[in-house]
Design a protein around this motif. Structure first.
Motif, short mmCIF file in Angstrom:
data_model
loop_
_atom_site.label_atom_id
_atom_site.label_comp_id
_atom_site.label_asym_id
_atom_site.label_seq_id
_atom_site.Cartn_x
_atom_site.Cartn_y
_atom_site.Cartn_z
N LEU A 1 0.84 -1.19 0.00
CA LEU A 1 0.00 0.00 0.00
C LEU A 1 0.88 1.25 0.00
N THR A 2 0.39 2.29 -0.63
CA THR A 2 1.12 3.56 -0.70
C THR A 2 0.30 4.66 -0.04
N ALA A 3 0.95 5.45 0.80
CA ALA A 3 0.30 6.58 1.47
C ALA A 3 0.82 7.87 0.86
N THR B 1 4.74 7.10 2.68
CA THR B 1 4.50 5.71 3.09
C THR B 1 5.34 5.31 4.30
N ASN B 2 6.61 5.78 4.35
CA ASN B 2 7.49 5.40 5.46
C ASN B 2 7.37 6.33 6.66
N GLN B 3 6.51 7.34 6.58
CA GLN B 3 6.36 8.31 7.68
C GLN B 3 5.15 8.01 8.56
N VAL B 4 4.14 7.36 7.99
CA VAL B 4 2.89 7.14 8.72
C VAL B 4 2.98 5.92 9.63
N PRO C 1 5.67 -1.48 8.84
CA PRO C 1 5.87 -0.03 8.86
C PRO C 1 6.08 0.56 7.46
N GLN C 2 6.37 -0.26 6.47
CA GLN C 2 6.58 0.21 5.10
C GLN C 2 5.33 0.03 4.24
N GLY C 3 4.18 -0.36 4.87
CA GLY C 3 2.94 -0.51 4.13
C GLY C 3 2.77 -1.84 3.41
N LEU C 4 3.57 -2.84 3.75
CA LEU C 4 3.46 -4.15 3.12
C LEU C 4 2.43 -4.99 3.89
N VAL C 5 1.34 -5.31 3.21
CA VAL C 5 0.29 -6.14 3.80
C VAL C 5 0.61 -7.61 3.55
N VAL D 1 -1.91 6.59 9.67
CA VAL D 1 -2.12 7.72 10.56
C VAL D 1 -0.83 8.50 10.74
N PHE D 2 -0.94 9.84 10.74
CA PHE D 2 0.19 10.70 11.12
C PHE D 2 -0.38 11.91 11.84
N GLY D 3 -0.05 12.04 13.12
CA GLY D 3 -0.58 13.16 13.91
C GLY D 3 -2.09 13.12 13.93
#
Length: 257
Positions: free
Chosen positions: A194-196, A209-212, A226-230, A243-245
């Motif tokens: 997944l990409t954020a 993607t690596n910040q959320v 943590p890298q969005g790999l399901v 989520v971020f903040g």
């Protein structure tokens, strides 16, 4: 007593300082050292700078020769040489990423890349002296990790041996996060990335993607790294959030077959 020194082609004259007498010249240095008693010494400090065009790895040899109006019974010891190995000169530093936007409390590893006279490049991130023009907007660690603090623009600099490079950076609140793909069908044991994408108040959109922080509603069915790999575990359905903040995404659905 006199001294002469013809500088090698790969060096440039900087200065010459004798402890007695005087010297002149740049390409060929000539010194008049006066009378030196038997057993006496005169020190001549000659400073040269390696030219950027000097071949890397070449041995640069400098030879100085003395002469005297008096008879010398041993002329074999009237010259002396010293050599050094040429190293490539650092000519510039590139700091990346350029024009990066971060949200407050978001971090980014910056990289300092050195460009040398022999056309090689080196990663200087660990050895560079890092700086931020405004620590109230963003701080930077000794290893080049920048942390956003408050909205505004700052300059991130990296310096090595008097050579400095810089990149502009902005800090802007994060307004929203979008996930892609929103619908995912995966067989048990399979994976899906997944990409954020974050949209900031200054209008910039960027991959975060690596910040959320990634969250799965049921990691027994499908977990998320943590890298969005399901990673699908067992049949069923889950929702995945980023989520971020105070910003969060609409859920991405994951159906495990």
């Amino acid at each position: 007593m006199g001294l002469s020194d013809v500088l090698p082609a790969d060096v440039a004259f900087q200065s010459v300082t004798p402890s007695s007498g005087s010297c002149s010249g740049t390409g060929t240095v000539l010194c008049s050292l006066g009378s030196i008693p038997s057993g006496g010494t005169v020190n001549v400090a000659l400073v040269e700078q390696l030219k950027p065009t000097a071949p890397t790895g070449a041995t640069i040899t400098n030879t100085a020769t003395v002469n005297s109006p008096t008879i010398d019974s041993n002329s074999a010891n009237n010259s002396g040489s010293a050599g050094t190995t040429a190293a490539a000169a650092l000519q510039s530093i590139t700091v990346t990423p350029a024009n990066k936007t971060l949200a407050p409390n978001m971090t980014q590893q910056y990289t300092a890349t050195g460009h040398y006279s022999d056309n090689t490049v080196r990663d200087l991130s660990a050895s560079a002296a890092w700086s931020s023009s405004s620590a109230a907007i963003a701080t930077v660690s000794p290893s080049g990790v920048v942390t956003g603090k408050a909205a505004g623009t700052t300059t991130i600099g990296a310096s090595v041996g008097g050579v400095t490079g810089a990149a502009s950076g902005q800090v802007s609140p994060l307004r929203s996060i979008t996930l892609r793909p929103l619908v995912n069908i995966v067989r048990a044991g399979g994976t899906r990335t997944l990409t954020a994408t974050g949209r900031f108040a200054n209008g910039v959109s960027a991959n975060i993607t690596n910040q959320v922080t990634w969250v799965s509603t049921n990691s027994g069915i499908a977990g998320v790294s943590p890298q969005g790999l399901v990673t699908a575990q067992s049949p069923g359905g889950v929702a995945v959030f980023a989520v971020f903040g105070n910003a969060f995404t609409l859920p991405a659905g994951v159906l495990v077959l």
